[in-house]
Enzyme design. Sequence first.
Site, PDB file in Angstrom:
ATOM      1  N   HIS A  20       0.869  -1.180   0.000  1.00  0.00           N
ATOM      2  CA  HIS A  20       0.000   0.000   0.000  1.00  0.00           C
ATOM      3  C   HIS A  20       0.900   1.223   0.000  1.00  0.00           C
ATOM      4  O   HIS A  20       2.018   1.190   0.494  1.00  0.00           O
ATOM      5  CB  HIS A  20      -0.868  -0.045   1.265  1.00  0.00           C
ATOM      6  CG  HIS A  20      -1.955   0.974   1.327  1.00  0.00           C
ATOM      7  ND1 HIS A  20      -1.719   2.293   1.643  1.00  0.00           N
ATOM      8  CD2 HIS A  20      -3.300   0.867   1.145  1.00  0.00           C
ATOM      9  CE1 HIS A  20      -2.864   2.949   1.665  1.00  0.00           C
ATOM     10  NE2 HIS A  20      -3.841   2.110   1.354  1.00  0.00           N
TER      11      HIS A  20
ATOM     12  N   ASP B  13       3.054  -4.530   7.956  1.00  0.00           N
ATOM     13  CA  ASP B  13       1.799  -3.808   7.806  1.00  0.00           C
ATOM     14  C   ASP B  13       0.686  -4.840   7.915  1.00  0.00           C
ATOM     15  O   ASP B  13       0.467  -5.640   7.001  1.00  0.00           O
ATOM     16  CB  ASP B  13       1.761  -3.096   6.452  1.00  0.00           C
ATOM     17  CG  ASP B  13       0.436  -2.388   6.197  1.00  0.00           C
ATOM     18  OD1 ASP B  13      -0.460  -2.437   7.066  1.00  0.00           O
ATOM     19  OD2 ASP B  13       0.288  -1.792   5.110  1.00  0.00           O
TER      20      ASP B  13
ATOM     21  N   GLN C 127      -4.625  -5.454   6.968  1.00  0.00           N
ATOM     22  CA  GLN C 127      -5.606  -6.414   6.469  1.00  0.00           C
ATOM     23  C   GLN C 127      -5.585  -7.725   7.233  1.00  0.00           C
ATOM     24  O   GLN C 127      -6.583  -8.453   7.233  1.00  0.00           O
ATOM     25  CB  GLN C 127      -5.338  -6.680   4.980  1.00  0.00           C
ATOM     26  CG  GLN C 127      -5.410  -5.464   4.080  1.00  0.00           C
ATOM     27  CD  GLN C 127      -6.809  -4.909   3.910  1.00  0.00           C
ATOM     28  OE1 GLN C 127      -7.804  -5.613   4.103  1.00  0.00           O
ATOM     29  NE2 GLN C 127      -6.899  -3.638   3.558  1.00  0.00           N
TER      30      GLN C 127
ATOM     31  N   LYS D 104     -10.943  -1.166   9.864  1.00  0.00           N
ATOM     32  CA  LYS D 104     -11.024  -2.381   9.055  1.00  0.00           C
ATOM     33  C   LYS D 104     -11.349  -3.613   9.907  1.00  0.00           C
ATOM     34  O   LYS D 104     -11.507  -4.712   9.359  1.00  0.00           O
ATOM     35  CB  LYS D 104      -9.713  -2.606   8.298  1.00  0.00           C
ATOM     36  CG  LYS D 104      -9.365  -1.502   7.302  1.00  0.00           C
ATOM     37  CD  LYS D 104      -8.098  -1.818   6.547  1.00  0.00           C
ATOM     38  CE  LYS D 104      -7.577  -0.627   5.759  1.00  0.00           C
ATOM     39  NZ  LYS D 104      -8.489  -0.185   4.700  1.00  0.00           N
TER      40      LYS D 104
ATOM     41  N   CYS E  67      -4.608   2.356  -3.773  1.00  0.00           N
ATOM     42  CA  CYS E  67      -3.401   2.863  -3.119  1.00  0.00           C
ATOM     43  C   CYS E  67      -2.265   1.850  -3.226  1.00  0.00           C
ATOM     44  O   CYS E  67      -1.463   1.704  -2.302  1.00  0.00           O
ATOM     45  CB  CYS E  67      -3.660   3.216  -1.654  1.00  0.00           C
ATOM     46  SG  CYS E  67      -4.782   4.606  -1.436  1.00  0.00           S
TER      47      CYS E  67
END
Length: 436
Positions: free
Chosen positions: A151, A228, A231, A254, A394
Amino acid sequence: MTATSIVIPDGMPQYEDQPRFDPALIRADFPILDREVNGHPLVYLDSGNTSQKPRQVIDAINEHLARHNGNVSRSVHTLGTEATLAYEGARAKVAAFINAPSPDEVVFTKNSTEAINLVAYSFLNASLSPKGDPRFKLGPGDEIVISEMEHHSNIVPWQLLAERTGATVRWFGITDAGRLDESELDELINERTKIVSIVHYSNILGTINATSRITARVREVGALLMLDCSQSVPHLPMDVVDYDVDFIAFTGHKMLGPTGIGVLWGRGELLAAMPPFLGGGSMIETVTMGGSTFAPPPMRFEAGTPPIAEAVGLGAAVDYLSAVGMKAISWYEKELTAYALDALQTVPGLRLFGPKVPVGRGGTLSFDLDGIHPHDVGQVLDAEGVQVRVGHHCARPTCVRFGVPAMTRASLYLYNTTADIDALVAGLEKVRKVFA
């Protein structure tokens, strides 16, 4: 009946050890799923962008603002004390959710982007200070390693850091199958590497990256490792100790929580060595006109009034996910993803990006349809009540890698069903007819 009320007598979540659960019980907790869009029942397939919120989270935020609203760590009156307890209670819930050794290793930010920037700016501040910890010092000849499937929030901060310090950004490529290309792992991560920051679960390809080989190489060369997890934390059990990472970043909106709240988790000894990101109230130890000293983590990184009600909402989201059970959620979504992969293969002219099998991948499904622009696909689907994401998500370098300007993305979560996937496939058939 609500998911958070479904517990067996000993208090353990009913779903925790079961790979299957009834999504109707889950869906009943989400008021927005009862609405219609353009005369059709809402089919929400954009959870990779932002998840919907259960009634329990909405009620927790409302209750806090209606009954316990006060500022944290600034007063001894009842409301201020209640707000502080709620805020720090949310921190403790998040720490337990990711198996952090201490709540003090959980830093609240406003999103994943800010969490990643916090680490990048700590590198910059340390690099500019003669007293900076050498683990965070960067200069010409030093290297930062990311990947092509990141991202933008895990690309741009490191590019800015490299420009300002003279360091170099290098990256893993992506295979045709949508996996990280680790063929040059030992050359890419080397004695010049200072930090490796990669995505755990791709927001565009759905790839869930196996990190063990990368972690082993990072430890071998003495670099730092950041994941990261924007998700992955909403969909998979996360144990920061087991993953042997130094930092992870994720965001509340999220994972059933509100917007405006995110998390940086970092090893305690690293956070203690990092200089502040922002200066102001609450992050100080002492202030004189001649200089200041700073509070220990996590307060050092939480200048000003924090997102208090948002933290309360995130704590409620953690409660909800924990009651359902992250193992149960991941198993259900694996089955749903397998169904979706098979269903999309029946759509003529559809090109799926990312892994084609439900192994090492999640329920994020990006595709191209017969060269029809994703914006047109999204508009026709919206007319049918089906909500998907269109654009480069993104993650423009990933789109460039696969030779497309943009993709259509459907992303699944615990409240989706096979009926939602059937509605998506039917909508795509409508798209093909409209643009035939």
